[in-house]
Scaffold this motif. Sequence first.
Motif, PDB file in Angstrom:
ATOM      1  N   UNK A 181     -20.254   0.666   0.382  1.00 36.82           N
ATOM      2  CA  UNK A 181     -19.912   0.006   1.635  1.00 36.82           C
ATOM      3  C   UNK A 181     -18.446  -0.409   1.706  1.00 36.82           C
ATOM      4  N   UNK A 182     -17.616   0.067   0.787  1.00 27.75           N
ATOM      5  CA  UNK A 182     -16.199  -0.294   0.808  1.00 27.75           C
ATOM      6  C   UNK A 182     -15.468   0.479   1.897  1.00 27.75           C
ATOM      7  N   UNK A 183     -14.426  -0.135   2.427  1.00 27.27           N
ATOM      8  CA  UNK A 183     -13.605   0.529   3.438  1.00 27.27           C
ATOM      9  C   UNK A 183     -12.493   1.326   2.764  1.00 27.27           C
ATOM     10  N   UNK A 184     -11.746   2.067   3.569  1.00 28.84           N
ATOM     11  CA  UNK A 184     -10.623   2.836   3.023  1.00 28.84           C
ATOM     12  C   UNK A 184      -9.592   1.902   2.400  1.00 28.84           C
ATOM     13  N   UNK A 185      -9.300   0.791   3.079  1.00 31.23           N
ATOM     14  CA  UNK A 185      -8.312  -0.159   2.552  1.00 31.23           C
ATOM     15  C   UNK A 185      -8.807  -0.786   1.255  1.00 31.23           C
ATOM     16  N   UNK A 186     -10.109  -1.081   1.176  1.00 32.75           N
ATOM     17  CA  UNK A 186     -10.667  -1.635  -0.061  1.00 32.75           C
ATOM     18  C   UNK A 186     -10.465  -0.674  -1.222  1.00 32.75           C
ATOM     19  N   UNK A 187     -10.730   0.593  -0.995  1.00 34.91           N
ATOM     20  CA  UNK A 187     -10.571   1.578  -2.064  1.00 34.91           C
ATOM     21  C   UNK A 187      -9.106   1.779  -2.442  1.00 34.91           C
ATOM     22  N   UNK A 188      -8.221   1.731  -1.459  1.00 34.46           N
ATOM     23  CA  UNK A 188      -6.796   1.826  -1.789  1.00 34.46           C
ATOM     24  C   UNK A 188      -6.366   0.634  -2.629  1.00 34.46           C
ATOM     25  N   UNK A 189      -6.876  -0.538  -2.290  1.00 33.38           N
ATOM     26  CA  UNK A 189      -6.542  -1.732  -3.070  1.00 33.38           C
ATOM     27  C   UNK A 189      -7.046  -1.608  -4.505  1.00 33.38           C
ATOM     28  N   UNK A 190      -8.246  -1.079  -4.682  1.00 34.71           N
ATOM     29  CA  UNK A 190      -8.817  -0.944  -6.021  1.00 34.71           C
ATOM     30  C   UNK A 190      -8.077   0.114  -6.835  1.00 34.71           C
ATOM     31  N   UNK A 191      -7.742   1.235  -6.207  1.00 32.68           N
ATOM     32  CA  UNK A 191      -7.212   2.384  -6.932  1.00 32.68           C
ATOM     33  C   UNK A 191      -5.695   2.370  -7.061  1.00 32.68           C
ATOM     34  N   UNK A 192      -5.004   1.831  -6.054  1.00 36.87           N
ATOM     35  CA  UNK A 192      -3.542   1.882  -6.061  1.00 36.87           C
ATOM     36  C   UNK A 192      -2.889   0.506  -6.070  1.00 36.87           C
ATOM     37  N   UNK A 193      -3.686  -0.547  -6.004  1.00 37.07           N
ATOM     38  CA  UNK A 193      -3.159  -1.887  -6.165  1.00 37.07           C
ATOM     39  C   UNK A 193      -2.926  -2.621  -4.860  1.00 37.07           C
ATOM     40  N   UNK A 194      -2.884  -3.957  -4.929  1.00 34.77           N
ATOM     41  CA  UNK A 194      -2.665  -4.765  -3.716  1.00 34.77           C
ATOM     42  C   UNK A 194      -1.268  -4.621  -3.142  1.00 34.77           C
ATOM     43  N   UNK A 195      -0.292  -4.226  -3.962  1.00 35.59           N
ATOM     44  CA  UNK A 195       1.056  -4.030  -3.431  1.00 35.59           C
ATOM     45  C   UNK A 195       1.076  -2.945  -2.358  1.00 35.59           C
ATOM     46  N   UNK A 196       0.201  -1.974  -2.490  1.00 38.17           N
ATOM     47  CA  UNK A 196       0.105  -0.915  -1.491  1.00 38.17           C
ATOM     48  C   UNK A 196      -0.739  -1.369  -0.308  1.00 38.17           C
ATOM     49  N   UNK A 197      -1.908  -1.937  -0.594  1.00 37.45           N
ATOM     50  CA  UNK A 197      -2.866  -2.232   0.480  1.00 37.45           C
ATOM     51  C   UNK A 197      -2.341  -3.259   1.474  1.00 37.45           C
ATOM     52  N   UNK A 198      -1.527  -4.212   1.020  1.00 37.47           N
ATOM     53  CA  UNK A 198      -1.074  -5.242   1.957  1.00 37.47           C
ATOM     54  C   UNK A 198       0.071  -4.769   2.856  1.00 37.47           C
ATOM     55  N   UNK A 199       0.609  -3.589   2.580  1.00 38.29           N
ATOM     56  CA  UNK A 199       1.704  -3.059   3.392  1.00 38.29           C
ATOM     57  C   UNK A 199       1.262  -1.886   4.261  1.00 38.29           C
ATOM     58  N   UNK A 200      -0.020  -1.661   4.409  1.00 40.28           N
ATOM     59  CA  UNK A 200      -0.515  -0.477   5.117  1.00 40.28           C
ATOM     60  C   UNK A 200      -0.449  -0.637   6.633  1.00 40.28           C
ATOM     61  N   UNK A 201      -0.173   0.475   7.271  1.00 44.06           N
ATOM     62  CA  UNK A 201      -0.199   0.568   8.729  1.00 44.06           C
ATOM     63  C   UNK A 201      -1.171   1.669   9.130  1.00 44.06           C
ATOM     64  N   UNK A 202      -1.930   1.416  10.174  1.00 42.41           N
ATOM     65  CA  UNK A 202      -2.893   2.407  10.663  1.00 42.41           C
ATOM     66  C   UNK A 202      -2.169   3.425  11.550  1.00 42.41           C
ATOM     67  N   UNK A 203      -2.449   4.703  11.311  1.00 47.30           N
ATOM     68  CA  UNK A 203      -1.885   5.778  12.118  1.00 47.30           C
ATOM     69  C   UNK A 203      -3.034   6.528  12.774  1.00 47.30           C
ATOM     70  N   UNK A 204      -2.987   6.624  14.087  1.00 43.42           N
ATOM     71  CA  UNK A 204      -4.046   7.318  14.825  1.00 43.42           C
ATOM     72  C   UNK A 204      -3.416   8.172  15.922  1.00 43.42           C
ATOM     73  N   UNK A 205      -3.998   9.339  16.115  1.00 41.04           N
ATOM     74  CA  UNK A 205      -3.537  10.230  17.179  1.00 41.04           C
ATOM     75  C   UNK A 205      -4.631  11.228  17.513  1.00 41.04           C
ATOM     76  N   UNK A 206      -4.918  11.368  18.783  1.00 40.20           N
ATOM     77  CA  UNK A 206      -5.913  12.342  19.241  1.00 40.20           C
ATOM     78  C   UNK A 206      -5.282  13.204  20.324  1.00 40.20           C
TER      79      UNK A 206
END
Length: 703
Positions: A181-206
């Motif tokens: 039930x983890x989100x993408x940001x949760x997994x990024x935080x676990x695998x790549x660290x909080x230094x990455x997860x707290x600086x993330x920006x969402x990119x969307x385009x359709x």
Amino acid sequence: MENSLDAKSTSINVLVKEGGLKLLQIQDNGHGIKREDMDIVCERFTTSKMQEFEDLRQIATFGFRGEALASISHVAHVTITSKTAEQPVAYKGRYADGILVPARPGASADPTPCAGKTGTQITVEDLFYNVVTRRRALRNPNDEWKRIHDVISRYAVHFSGVSFTLKKHGETAASIHTQVDASVIDNIRILYGPDVSRELLRVEKHDPGLQFKLDGYVTNANYSKKVGNFILFINHRLVESPNIKKAVEGIYADYLPKNTHPFIYLSLEMAPQNVDVNVHPTKRQVHFLREDTVVETIQKALETTLHGSNSSRTFYPSTTPLPGMSRLTPIRNEDIDLEPVRRTGEKRKTIDGEPDTPASPAPQHRVRSDVQSQTLDGFVTRQVVSQSPSQSIEGTSRPSKRPHIDQGFEPVLLTSIQNIISGFEGNSHYGLSEVFKNHTFVGCVNNRYAVIQHRTKLYLCNIQIVSREFLYQEGVHGFSRFLKIRFADAVPISYMLRLALDDPQNGWVEADGPKEDIIDYIVNVFKSRAPMLREYFMMDVDEEGNLCTLPQVIPDLVPNMDYLPDLLLALGGCDWQDEQKCFESVLRELANFFVIGGRTALDAATDQLPAPTATTATAAALNGNGSDGNGALVSVPESALTPTPVEIEGDEEAQAKDIKDTEQLLFPTIRLRRFCVPKEFSNNGTVVQLACLDNLYKIFERC
């Protein structure tokens, strides 16, 4: 692993030994393989992903060639165990060169029934055992392990609805473990660290015209590393695209320092008929229609996202410890310089007793402080808190700026007190005790934290925890010899208890019994123990059940009388039968009453859980009628006696008083007294080393 995802697995476990060369095992909980398919599962060009030739025009699965298992079975020993939901048992088969082989000579090669869960387990052993040249090319298992770790990390980020586990053979802890039930940001935080997860920006385009959808996360301009991460999935397939990567890095060149890179995770979904996944032998790269236009659209979407987030920069305090210090590394005795302090310019004496020339230590060893130097508080204007006129202190004159305290302790002959002293002396951290004994007070950060210096090191101290322990030890050493705080008017104990029980934070519930019964019981306890309280703790209780005096643990320190009801309620639940436990619990409650630095249920620097409330302890002692059913009072553990404190950090007057008491009373008194610092303070965050001059010199020398 991709076959497991095609089988709709929600849990994938990977076990690796020697970088996968000795053992590589993948287990999932997917659909499983039918018994009738076990015979041909490792044959070439065998696949269950496609039903007819037209499916090749719109491939929506990972596997479709039927070559992976066949290829592996020719260079390794392969064992497959699988069970479908319809089958009563699992079946195990061993394969070599694409066909079933018997487990031992003379036995049948047919799959054998066995116990197993729904899903498939594929075990690959002795990879390239029969291809010596290929095996020699993979000499370093650690390199292969890193590649496996990197691939699974990327898949775990994209497939956030699947639990991935990666473990080395023989180890109990998993190197990678994500939740279903983890989100993408949760997994990024676990695998790549909080230094990455707290600086993330969402990119969307359709873009309906190009028939593609972009979704992903990228880091903003605050984050940059020498080695970046570029994760790209197209139609849920991990691929590489030099064109997209080049376009993305070109945008970040305007935002990041030279030779640094961002973290990029992009997921593109396109119409299957527009993507050709069969252009690369390992499916590492794909081609898709109107690639230049799609790349340009992605570039514009990313540029818009970054431009909108570049109006400000956020700088976080570094979590990387300086050399020689760490929030999580215990402070050891050998880390503390225990040599006598010689101040800059202090003269030594020769053998003949004549003064020598001033000592000239190396700059990194020079102690640049003096106990009489101005502190940080000289530059800050504090609000002065006046003492409440509602109580007076017997045996003391007008409070002085620096308290006058005797250097030594008079011996207390009671065996129970001697045992308590031996207890905290035996648990003393020698190095930290010396730090507090010979420290230089730097200043208060706020009413919760203070900074002190010992020789060339700075330490951050939790005022609340330090003061509570020091006041407890002072209470033990000053046992039966306290000064008195006398109230102008005697305080009715019953009234104070009623206020405490009416406070929701003290946790009274109907199951504890009627409030009046609890009040009557505690008042009777105080009356019956009045001679002992007067002799040992300077607490005068008259015949009407009024409190006339309180002890003063250290001179000039006046507690916040708003917490007097909590103190009386907590004392009512003490163990009054055992002498040593009684003294310990009463002195602990007095220390909690006099504590400096705010009263909170859980301090941020400790990992302790809040203690049970005083009402619960008192109710346990009462048990309805004050006995355990046999006429004897119930003994309540000390851990159940601490009242739930009340947070007062929002009170500016209380904060100013805490800071004043810390500067003028607490730390000056600690320098003059014998404070046995508990060993736990070295590793639970109560005392944290902030900086070391020696190591700072090493850093500047490299700059």
